[in-house]
Design a protein around this motif. Structure first.
Motif, short mmCIF file in Angstrom:
data_model
loop_
_atom_site.label_atom_id
_atom_site.label_comp_id
_atom_site.label_asym_id
_atom_site.label_seq_id
_atom_site.Cartn_x
_atom_site.Cartn_y
_atom_site.Cartn_z
N PHE A 183 59.70 52.30 -30.48
CA PHE A 183 58.34 52.02 -30.90
C PHE A 183 58.12 50.56 -31.26
CE2 PHE A 183 59.04 56.48 -31.66
CZ PHE A 183 57.87 57.06 -31.23
N THR A 184 56.87 50.16 -31.15
CA THR A 184 56.44 48.82 -31.52
C THR A 184 55.30 48.94 -32.52
OG1 THR A 184 57.04 47.94 -29.36
CG2 THR A 184 55.45 46.67 -30.61
N ARG A 185 55.27 48.02 -33.48
CA ARG A 185 54.18 47.99 -34.46
C ARG A 185 53.46 46.64 -34.31
NH1 ARG A 185 56.15 50.04 -39.20
NH2 ARG A 185 55.06 51.96 -38.71
N LEU B 294 50.91 51.62 -34.34
CA LEU B 294 52.23 51.99 -33.86
C LEU B 294 52.07 52.64 -32.49
CD1 LEU B 294 55.29 52.32 -34.67
CD2 LEU B 294 54.66 54.64 -35.35
N TYR B 295 52.90 52.23 -31.55
CA TYR B 295 52.81 52.82 -30.21
C TYR B 295 54.17 52.82 -29.54
CZ TYR B 295 52.61 47.91 -28.74
OH TYR B 295 52.89 46.58 -28.55
N GLU C 281 40.35 51.67 -41.31
CA GLU C 281 41.62 52.37 -41.13
C GLU C 281 42.78 51.49 -41.60
OE1 GLU C 281 41.86 55.50 -40.09
OE2 GLU C 281 39.72 55.64 -39.72
N ARG C 282 43.89 52.12 -41.90
CA ARG C 282 45.09 51.37 -42.28
C ARG C 282 46.17 51.50 -41.21
NH1 ARG C 282 46.76 52.78 -48.20
NH2 ARG C 282 48.59 51.76 -47.36
N ARG C 283 46.33 52.71 -40.71
CA ARG C 283 47.39 52.96 -39.72
C ARG C 283 46.84 53.80 -38.59
NH1 ARG C 283 50.61 54.21 -44.60
NH2 ARG C 283 51.87 52.37 -44.97
N ILE C 284 47.23 53.42 -37.37
CA ILE C 284 46.84 54.16 -36.17
C ILE C 284 48.11 54.38 -35.35
CG2 ILE C 284 45.49 54.06 -34.03
CD1 ILE C 284 43.47 53.74 -36.07
#
Length: 125
Positions: free
Chosen positions: A23-25, A42-43, A86-89
């Motif tokens: 994963f990458t942030r 994050l993806y 939003e904070r996190r996706i």
């Protein structure tokens, strides 16, 4: 919306059986109404590879290479300003990841990064 910074990094395993290294942030720090916020996306790193963008700089800014992981959250925020709340996706679908870069040329990315570098402000208009 004032952009303070943007960056991206590849996650590393904390435990031997963890999939984190896949994963990458990407993060963007910005100000809205004098409040500093961070949007973290994050993806799956594979998405970059499918777009042929992994480990290839998209462009340079102040003679430093800028990678797709550095600007993913920035582009997401600019394309969809409602994300400022939003904070996190987590992006789990390749098609969703590709949408972030749809209609965004290398020249447009350079212009956005130049604006952020010079003034701290950016938009997709």
């Amino acid at each position: 919306m004032k952009i303070n910074s943007f960056t991206g990094y590849e996650l590393e395993k904390e435990q031997s059986n963890s999939p984190e290294d896949s994963f990458t942030r990407s993060e963007v720090t910005f100000e809205v109404e004098k409040e500093t916020k961070v949007l973290s996306i994050l993806y799956v790193r594979y998405f970059e590879k499918k777009l042929n963008l992994h480990n290839n700089p998209v462009c340079t800014l102040n003679e430093k290479p800028v990678y797709i992981k550095d600007i993913t959250a920035l582009l997401a925020l600019l394309k969809n300003p409602v994300l400022k709340n939003e904070r996190r996706i987590y992006i789990s679908e390749e098609s969703e990841f590709k949408l972030l870069f749809e209609d965004i040329t290398e020249e447009r990315i350079k212009a956005i990064l130049s604006d952020v570098s010079k003034t701290g402000w950016a938009s997709l208009e």
